[in-house]
Motif scaffolding. Sequence first.
Motif, PDB file in Angstrom:
ATOM      1  N   ALA A  23       0.836  -1.206   0.000  1.00 25.01           N
ATOM      2  CA  ALA A  23       0.000   0.000   0.000  1.00 25.01           C
ATOM      3  C   ALA A  23       0.869   1.253   0.000  1.00 25.01           C
ATOM      4  O   ALA A  23       0.592   2.216  -0.724  1.00 25.01           O
ATOM      5  N   LEU A  24       1.926   1.233   0.794  1.00 28.25           N
ATOM      6  CA  LEU A  24       2.822   2.389   0.830  1.00 28.25           C
ATOM      7  C   LEU A  24       3.519   2.572  -0.514  1.00 28.25           C
ATOM      8  O   LEU A  24       3.555   3.687  -1.055  1.00 28.25           O
ATOM      9  N   LEU A  25       4.046   1.507  -1.075  1.00 26.70           N
ATOM     10  CA  LEU A  25       4.733   1.607  -2.370  1.00 26.70           C
ATOM     11  C   LEU A  25       3.778   2.093  -3.458  1.00 26.70           C
ATOM     12  O   LEU A  25       4.137   2.944  -4.280  1.00 26.70           O
ATOM     13  N   TRP A  26       2.564   1.552  -3.471  1.00 23.32           N
ATOM     14  CA  TRP A  26       1.555   1.948  -4.454  1.00 23.32           C
ATOM     15  C   TRP A  26       1.257   3.445  -4.338  1.00 23.32           C
ATOM     16  O   TRP A  26       1.212   4.166  -5.336  1.00 23.32           O
ATOM     17  N   ASN A  27       1.052   3.915  -3.118  1.00 23.50           N
ATOM     18  CA  ASN A  27       0.717   5.320  -2.929  1.00 23.50           C
ATOM     19  C   ASN A  27       1.910   6.239  -3.156  1.00 23.50           C
ATOM     20  O   ASN A  27       1.740   7.374  -3.608  1.00 23.50           O
ATOM     21  N   LEU A  28       3.115   5.765  -2.891  1.00 21.08           N
ATOM     22  CA  LEU A  28       4.304   6.551  -3.234  1.00 21.08           C
ATOM     23  C   LEU A  28       4.447   6.682  -4.750  1.00 21.08           C
ATOM     24  O   LEU A  28       4.904   7.719  -5.241  1.00 21.08           O
ATOM     25  N   LEU A  29       4.038   5.661  -5.477  1.00 23.74           N
ATOM     26  CA  LEU A  29       4.006   5.764  -6.940  1.00 23.74           C
ATOM     27  C   LEU A  29       3.040   6.878  -7.352  1.00 23.74           C
ATOM     28  O   LEU A  29       3.325   7.660  -8.264  1.00 23.74           O
ATOM     29  N   GLY A  30       1.914   6.962  -6.660  1.00 29.63           N
ATOM     30  CA  GLY A  30       0.966   8.043  -6.917  1.00 29.63           C
ATOM     31  C   GLY A  30       1.568   9.406  -6.638  1.00 29.63           C
ATOM     32  O   GLY A  30       1.354  10.362  -7.396  1.00 29.63           O
ATOM     33  N   VAL A  31       2.348   9.511  -5.562  1.00 25.68           N
ATOM     34  CA  VAL A  31       3.025  10.773  -5.245  1.00 25.68           C
ATOM     35  C   VAL A  31       4.011  11.124  -6.363  1.00 25.68           C
ATOM     36  O   VAL A  31       4.111  12.285  -6.771  1.00 25.68           O
ATOM     37  N   ALA A  32       4.723  10.133  -6.875  1.00 21.45           N
ATOM     38  CA  ALA A  32       5.664  10.380  -7.977  1.00 21.45           C
ATOM     39  C   ALA A  32       4.924  10.880  -9.217  1.00 21.45           C
ATOM     40  O   ALA A  32       5.386  11.813  -9.891  1.00 21.45           O
ATOM     41  N   MET A  79      -8.236   2.949 -16.281  1.00 16.60           N
ATOM     42  CA  MET A  79      -7.284   3.255 -15.200  1.00 16.60           C
ATOM     43  C   MET A  79      -7.985   3.890 -14.001  1.00 16.60           C
ATOM     44  O   MET A  79      -7.719   3.485 -12.864  1.00 16.60           O
ATOM     45  N   PRO A  80      -8.878   4.875 -14.200  1.00 13.36           N
ATOM     46  CA  PRO A  80      -9.597   5.396 -13.033  1.00 13.36           C
ATOM     47  C   PRO A  80     -10.361   4.304 -12.277  1.00 13.36           C
ATOM     48  O   PRO A  80     -10.382   4.302 -11.046  1.00 13.36           O
ATOM     49  N   ALA A  81     -10.954   3.367 -13.003  1.00 12.49           N
ATOM     50  CA  ALA A  81     -11.688   2.281 -12.340  1.00 12.49           C
ATOM     51  C   ALA A  81     -10.739   1.416 -11.518  1.00 12.49           C
ATOM     52  O   ALA A  81     -11.052   1.045 -10.385  1.00 12.49           O
ATOM     53  N   VAL A  82      -9.570   1.124 -12.061  1.00 19.95           N
ATOM     54  CA  VAL A  82      -8.573   0.331 -11.327  1.00 19.95           C
ATOM     55  C   VAL A  82      -8.145   1.074 -10.064  1.00 19.95           C
ATOM     56  O   VAL A  82      -8.057   0.485  -8.981  1.00 19.95           O
ATOM     57  N   LEU A  83      -7.892   2.377 -10.189  1.00 22.07           N
ATOM     58  CA  LEU A  83      -7.471   3.173  -9.034  1.00 22.07           C
ATOM     59  C   LEU A  83      -8.551   3.182  -7.949  1.00 22.07           C
ATOM     60  O   LEU A  83      -8.246   3.046  -6.760  1.00 22.07           O
ATOM     61  N   ILE A  84      -9.797   3.324  -8.359  1.00 19.58           N
ATOM     62  CA  ILE A  84     -10.902   3.353  -7.397  1.00 19.58           C
ATOM     63  C   ILE A  84     -11.056   1.997  -6.716  1.00 19.58           C
ATOM     64  O   ILE A  84     -11.261   1.926  -5.494  1.00 19.58           O
ATOM     65  N   VAL A  85     -10.932   0.921  -7.466  1.00 19.68           N
ATOM     66  CA  VAL A  85     -11.035  -0.418  -6.872  1.00 19.68           C
ATOM     67  C   VAL A  85      -9.923  -0.624  -5.841  1.00 19.68           C
ATOM     68  O   VAL A  85     -10.175  -1.117  -4.730  1.00 19.68           O
ATOM     69  N   ILE A  86      -8.704  -0.232  -6.179  1.00 21.68           N
ATOM     70  CA  ILE A  86      -7.591  -0.391  -5.236  1.00 21.68           C
ATOM     71  C   ILE A  86      -7.828   0.461  -3.991  1.00 21.68           C
ATOM     72  O   ILE A  86      -7.616  -0.009  -2.861  1.00 21.68           O
TER      73      ILE A  86
END
Length: 145
Positions: free
Chosen positions: A20-29, A120-127
């Motif tokens: 979860a942290l790695l995924w969200n850090l990717l979002g920050v990048a 992609m938005p659907a994938v992001l929302i599901v995650i």
Amino acid sequence: MATVDSSARPKSFWVIAVLALLWNLLGVAMFAMQMMMTPEALAAMPAEQRQVYEATPAWLDIAFAVAVFGGVLGALGLLLKKRWAVLFFTVSLLGLLVQMISANLFTPAWQAFGPAGLVMPAVLIVIALLLLGYSRKAAARGWLG
């Protein structure tokens, strides 16, 4: 509140928290890349993407920031075994929903990408929903203090 013995948390808890942290850090990048877009990088984008980028209002960038930084804080909350992880995953999901819905309402994203642009938005929302659900489950099981 009662403390929970860390041995009561399954190893999967830690795996999910780190992912979860790695995924969200990717979002920050991704957020940082968008905020630091150079004129040269913008000029190199396909015309449709450039139009969407140029039409994006600043408040939508704020929703993006809320989504990604809320997710990072939620993941840190899991790693620190704190109940506030649930709050931040909720904030992250709300920011994401505002961002994704508004992008299609207030920018030419729908015209540029059509239905394929919803994948992609659907994938992001599901995650985001899964992370929120997992944090709620962890809190209900007493894994978060």
